[in-house]
Motif scaffolding. Structure first.
Motif, short mmCIF file in Angstrom:
data_model
loop_
_atom_site.label_atom_id
_atom_site.label_comp_id
_atom_site.label_asym_id
_atom_site.label_seq_id
_atom_site.Cartn_x
_atom_site.Cartn_y
_atom_site.Cartn_z
N HIS A 14 0.82 -1.22 0.00
CA HIS A 14 0.00 0.00 0.00
C HIS A 14 0.84 1.26 0.00
O HIS A 14 0.31 2.35 -0.24
CB HIS A 14 -0.94 0.01 1.21
N TRP A 15 2.11 1.17 0.27
CA TRP A 15 2.98 2.34 0.25
C TRP A 15 3.24 2.83 -1.18
O TRP A 15 3.44 4.01 -1.40
CB TRP A 15 4.32 2.04 0.89
N ALA A 16 3.25 1.92 -2.13
CA ALA A 16 3.62 2.25 -3.51
C ALA A 16 2.76 3.37 -4.12
O ALA A 16 3.32 4.32 -4.66
CB ALA A 16 3.58 1.01 -4.39
N PRO A 17 1.43 3.30 -4.04
CA PRO A 17 0.65 4.39 -4.63
C PRO A 17 0.94 5.75 -4.00
O PRO A 17 0.91 6.78 -4.69
CB PRO A 17 -0.81 3.98 -4.37
N THR A 18 1.23 5.76 -2.72
CA THR A 18 1.56 7.02 -2.05
C THR A 18 2.85 7.60 -2.61
O THR A 18 2.93 8.79 -2.91
CB THR A 18 1.70 6.79 -0.53
#
Length: 71
Positions: A53-57
């Motif tokens: 979930h860190w990737a899109p941020t």
């Protein structure tokens, strides 16, 4: 916030690298967790998804920084 990061020298390429790194780290933590004795598949899935979930941020931050750099 984006303007301040840009002023501090934070580059959009660094954010993109963080996004790709988090995807790689997601796979690594998933497979390491699966290899451990006693951990079930659900726990491995949670670790992989949490880090994934860190990737899109990071990618969104990279886009915002790229737009700020063009000003």
């Amino acid at each position: 916030m984006i303007e301040k990061l840009n002023e501090l020298g934070f580059k959009s390429e660094w954010a993109y690298a963080g996004g790709f790194s988090s995807i790689l780290l997601s796979f690594i933590t998933y497979f390491i967790s699966r290899a451990r004795k006693g951990d079930d598949k659900a726990q491995s899935d949670r670790w992989g998804i949490f880090i994934g979930h860190w990737a899109p941020t990071f990618f969104a931050l990279g886009i915002a920084l790229k737009l700020e750099e063009k000003k």
